[in-house]
Write a protein that holds these residues in place. Structure first.
Motif, PDB file in Angstrom:
ATOM      1  N   ASP A   1    -111.948 -41.106 -32.375  1.00  0.00           N
ATOM      2  CA  ASP A   1    -110.659 -40.673 -32.922  1.00  0.00           C
ATOM      3  C   ASP A   1    -109.587 -40.641 -31.835  1.00  0.00           C
ATOM      4  O   ASP A   1    -108.441 -41.032 -32.072  1.00  0.00           O
ATOM      5  N   ILE A   2    -109.943 -40.161 -30.651  1.00  0.00           N
ATOM      6  CA  ILE A   2    -108.995 -40.162 -29.537  1.00  0.00           C
ATOM      7  C   ILE A   2    -108.590 -41.588 -29.208  1.00  0.00           C
ATOM      8  O   ILE A   2    -107.400 -41.910 -29.086  1.00  0.00           O
TER       9      ILE A   2
ATOM     10  N   ASN B   1    -108.743 -44.286 -31.068  1.00  0.00           N
ATOM     11  CA  ASN B   1    -107.968 -44.898 -32.151  1.00  0.00           C
ATOM     12  C   ASN B   1    -106.539 -44.356 -32.241  1.00  0.00           C
ATOM     13  O   ASN B   1    -105.647 -45.056 -32.717  1.00  0.00           O
ATOM     14  N   HIS B   2    -106.305 -43.146 -31.768  1.00  0.00           N
ATOM     15  CA  HIS B   2    -104.931 -42.647 -31.672  1.00  0.00           C
ATOM     16  C   HIS B   2    -104.103 -43.604 -30.806  1.00  0.00           C
ATOM     17  O   HIS B   2    -102.978 -43.964 -31.161  1.00  0.00           O
TER      18      HIS B   2
ATOM     19  N   HIS C   1    -100.867 -45.837 -31.991  1.00  0.00           N
ATOM     20  CA  HIS C   1     -99.568 -45.282 -31.608  1.00  0.00           C
ATOM     21  C   HIS C   1     -99.031 -45.743 -30.262  1.00  0.00           C
ATOM     22  O   HIS C   1     -97.917 -45.330 -29.896  1.00  0.00           O
TER      23      HIS C   1
ATOM     24  N   PRO D   1    -107.626 -49.966 -35.754  1.00  0.00           N
ATOM     25  CA  PRO D   1    -108.638 -48.997 -35.330  1.00  0.00           C
ATOM     26  C   PRO D   1    -110.024 -49.638 -35.239  1.00  0.00           C
ATOM     27  O   PRO D   1    -110.365 -50.509 -36.029  1.00  0.00           O
TER      28      PRO D   1
ATOM     29  N   TYR E   1    -109.855 -42.054 -21.222  1.00  0.00           N
ATOM     30  CA  TYR E   1    -109.047 -41.749 -22.401  1.00  0.00           C
ATOM     31  C   TYR E   1    -109.071 -40.248 -22.601  1.00  0.00           C
ATOM     32  O   TYR E   1    -110.141 -39.638 -22.648  1.00  0.00           O
TER      33      TYR E   1
ATOM     34  N   HIS F   1    -107.339 -36.826 -24.823  1.00  0.00           N
ATOM     35  CA  HIS F   1    -106.597 -36.379 -25.991  1.00  0.00           C
ATOM     36  C   HIS F   1    -105.113 -36.323 -25.600  1.00  0.00           C
ATOM     37  O   HIS F   1    -104.780 -35.880 -24.493  1.00  0.00           O
ATOM     38  N   PRO F   2    -104.220 -36.797 -26.456  1.00  0.00           N
ATOM     39  CA  PRO F   2    -102.797 -36.862 -26.095  1.00  0.00           C
ATOM     40  C   PRO F   2    -102.202 -35.532 -25.623  1.00  0.00           C
ATOM     41  O   PRO F   2    -101.271 -35.522 -24.821  1.00  0.00           O
TER      42      PRO F   2
END
Length: 164
Positions: free
Chosen positions: A19-20, A22-23, A27, A36, A88, A90-91
């Motif tokens: 999920d991280i 694919n963010h 984006h 994704p 990678y 988390h934003p």
């Protein structure tokens, strides 16, 4: 004070880390995927059959925040002393020193496993990642122009290297 820890990737971590990733696919231009990735493709990108190459989960105060990995740079044997580093996060974790901590951690792991050189290939638009690697002693050794195409624009990649 926050505590950053690293642990080997477990199967139960994969979905959250995907999920991280694919963010960034959806984006940013950080990833050159344009759609994704699915579970099988992502799993294959973070689990390598050779235990010398490994992905580590990054936690901050016990919460999963991302991953760092050292993977093969190329598949020919003469490259076996060079690893490719990928991080990678988390934003919401950007700017907290986690990237630098991940670099220091993976360098120590890489030294133990006999690596001589580490590289990171980064989209030239990704100024934060470039800054993180350069402040940790990596120098630019390549610049490939217009090798990716995403969202109607050509993208450059740059490669940074450190002899460890």
């Amino acid at each position: 004070m926050s505590t950053i820890l690293f642990k080997p990737l477990e199967e139960s971590d994969i979905s959250y880390l995907m999920d991280i990733y694919n963010h960034f696919v959806l984006h940013t231009t950080v990833s050159f995927h344009t759609e994704p990735v699915g579970l099988l493709e992502f799993t294959e990108s973070v689990i390598h059959p050779n235990p010398r190459y490994q992905t580590y989960v990054i936690t901050l105060d016990g919460n999963l925040q991302g991953y760092v990995q050292v993977m093969p740079h190329k598949k020919k044997q003469a490259y076996d002393t060079t690893g490719e580093v990928t991080i990678y996060l988390h934003p919401e974790c950007v700017g907290k020193g986690i990237g630098s901590a991940a670099i220091h951690y993976i360098e120590a792991v890489a030294k133990e496993r006999g690596f001589h050189s580490l590289i990171s290939t980064i989209c030239a638009d990704n100024k934060l990642s470039i800054h993180t690697f350069t402040k940790n002693g990596y120098t630019q050794c390549a610049h490939f122009r217009e090798v990716g195409f995403k969202w109607g624009k050509f993208l450059d990649i740059v490669t940074y290297q450190k002899i460890i």
